[in-house]
Scaffold this motif. Sequence first.
Motif, short mmCIF file in Angstrom:
data_model
loop_
_atom_site.label_atom_id
_atom_site.label_comp_id
_atom_site.label_asym_id
_atom_site.label_seq_id
_atom_site.Cartn_x
_atom_site.Cartn_y
_atom_site.Cartn_z
N TYR A 322 -4.52 -3.89 6.91
CA TYR A 322 -3.07 -3.66 7.93
C TYR A 322 -3.75 -4.20 9.49
CZ TYR A 322 0.00 -1.31 10.82
OH TYR A 322 1.01 -0.97 12.18
N GLU A 323 -4.93 -3.77 9.72
CA GLU A 323 -5.21 -4.24 11.09
C GLU A 323 -5.59 -5.72 11.23
OE1 GLU A 323 -5.36 -2.33 14.17
OE2 GLU A 323 -5.30 -0.46 13.42
N GLY A 324 -5.69 -6.53 10.33
CA GLY A 324 -5.66 -8.03 10.49
C GLY A 324 -7.00 -8.40 10.36
N LEU A 379 4.14 -4.74 0.81
CA LEU A 379 5.34 -5.56 1.05
C LEU A 379 6.00 -4.76 2.50
CD1 LEU A 379 6.86 -6.84 -1.97
CD2 LEU A 379 5.27 -7.94 -0.32
N PRO A 380 6.69 -5.28 3.24
CA PRO A 380 7.22 -4.76 4.38
C PRO A 380 8.45 -3.84 3.90
CG PRO A 380 7.27 -7.06 4.83
CD PRO A 380 6.54 -6.81 3.45
N GLU A 381 8.54 -2.56 4.60
CA GLU A 381 9.54 -1.59 4.40
C GLU A 381 10.10 -1.05 5.52
OE1 GLU A 381 7.95 2.16 2.73
OE2 GLU A 381 5.98 1.72 3.63
N SER A 382 11.28 -0.29 5.70
CA SER A 382 12.03 0.17 6.58
C SER A 382 11.33 1.66 6.97
CB SER A 382 13.51 0.35 6.55
OG SER A 382 13.93 -1.00 6.30
N ASP A 396 1.05 -7.51 6.16
CA ASP A 396 1.69 -8.43 7.06
C ASP A 396 0.61 -9.48 7.90
OD1 ASP A 396 3.93 -6.94 6.45
OD2 ASP A 396 4.43 -6.25 8.35
N ALA A 397 -0.18 -8.78 8.39
CA ALA A 397 -1.20 -9.70 8.97
C ALA A 397 -1.86 -10.69 8.52
CB ALA A 397 -2.32 -8.93 9.95
#
Length: 682
Positions: A322-324, A379-382, A396-397
């Motif tokens: 997550y932190e890339g 995957l991206p979520e709201s 994401d990163a």
Amino acid sequence: MLRSLRAGFAVLVVLAFSTSALARVTRVEVLSRTPLAADSSLGIPAYEKITARVYFAVNPANEHNRRIMDLNKAPRNAKGEVEFSADLYLLRPMSRSNEAMLLEIPNRGGKGMLSIVDGSKGDPASAADFGDGWLLKQGYTYAALGWQWDAPSGLRLYAPVAYDAGGKRITGLLRDDFTPFKAENEVPLGHIMGWRLGGTEYPVATPDDPRNVLTVRDTPHGQRTVIPRSEWSFAHTVDGKLTPSDRFLRLNTGFVPGKIYELVYVAQDPVVAGLGLAAVRDFASWVKHSPDAHSPDALAPVHSVYASGISQSGRFLRDLLYEGFNADENGKIALDGVLAHVAGGGRGDFNYRFAQPSRDAQPMASIDWPTDIFPFTDLPESNPAHPGDGKSGILDAAVREHVVPKIFFSHTSYEYWSRAASLIHTTADGKADVPISPNVRIYFFSGLQHFSVPFPPKMEDGDLLSQNLPSPLPIRWFWRAMIANMDRWVRDDRKPPASRYPKIADGTLVPVDQLTFPAIPGIKLPPDNAQGWEFDFGPGWRAGILSEQPPKVLYDYRALVPQVDADGNDLGGIALPEITVSLATYTGWNLRSPAIGAPTQRISFLGSFSPFPLKSGEPSKALDPRVPIAKRYESYTDYRVKFEQALGALVKERYILPEDAPQLLDRSKEEWDWITSPAHKQ
């Protein structure tokens, strides 16, 4: 052999200094090298055991380091870089290497993979200590690297302290919470696990500061009661004499078992804890990309690195993604594979100011830490707590930088009850299933608990004293298959077995109040399961500064649990024959014993085990709704045939390796004999 070791050491030193331009490992200080002879009877090649200290330097201006909290406040060398180091333990094959490294992320400084996977000793001194040597027979290089500054022992990270301009010391509020399992007057300020330190402590900076506050409450989100300052102190008894201490808390009247105590206090000198993320990234990149990495005498001549993490270190791997931190300073991929086990939906307190990586999120301790927080899915979520913020996901990163590894997220029944595991494959409001990335597999191992215990099970003690026997189902065979499947996926692009986990759509994943658990005598249901949480730690917390302690709890992300069959066994997962051809009920939860207080609350880490009645009419099982064993199976032979069929299905689906099936089949006899014996207490 001596000449070879001397040559290897010389090459190692040259390698360490010659690769610093391409990898942020600047040097390796070898502390010991021990040859381990081959064992032809087991097929284990010769290995070399190395203990070392790895030295790193990172550039704070590099875009891949900017996420490290307080890196810009750490001391720098003449090149403007921040230096740090980490302990390394390594086993490298002297021949027959498969050119892949299994990099264990230590849990609170300890190594566990060799023991779990091979049944070996944690620090083998000879081939006799390797158990069955499965991992080493494959030719893996095994490494474990320190990443945690507050590990109480074992493999550690050695990171600098951050300072404000002019060397001014930084202070801030810190929190320490715990639930005693026995009466005590004094406790250390660090994370307590089993009445010992799971993580070292930040000492109190100013004992008389009015911001130091101690409270007590009955339940995780119950009303806090402030304990008057006159009733407690920072003190410790040494040789019978009570003395002031900046690392111990004393309550004059004593801490009561089962109560949740929470101390908020002022600390100073925050360690740049996020450098642990950079250590794993840069070590993995270095062993693959340094110019001499594939010479015969290199430290670890590998092409691929698979990181394994269990519990705390599984959450660390989720946070690293997550932190890339899967792209090194040059944008190259660090970890080719990630096996994050029993992390559930969590990340952790790994990259904040005054981070305490040992803190987790147990039912009655380390409550409301930044652990089970949004986002949860790959995957991206709201985010239902902030609908206008757009979508985000764990990967994401990695997607942006084209460094997405192959990933296994695996967990047991316990994580659905106490680690918000369902949130990694549902919407954050718990209303719908969501798709997962092609590079991700999610494996739910039904009926297992957070860590495996031997069969037959026995009651744990101390802070793990529970109301029911723990679940004794083994994880080893799943681990071996996962490692083999990961290797084939990375090496040959052979797709691993399909994900298997409970879903809302087919009714195998439900809110806890819709669970149809049978009324088994002696087993009480927990009142709830763990949720994910939206917190407010103050105005700077999204930037990494937790200034408000304890935080405001703003929103609960709805975690769900697996639905069960008529016997109370979980549906929707990868089930050992002990579940599909069962002799007992295995749950993902257990309750605290009245002897340690708070008996209605879930206990950390444990599931429950309850054998079926042997036959109809047993007085002690008269109200048990489960079908007796005598009505299910004519004999052990009948049971074994069904067991073997269920096992064969797991092998065919590649959740279990063919060579491991005989050992599981042998265990079926041990389980049958113990469970059906009138001698044992059911």
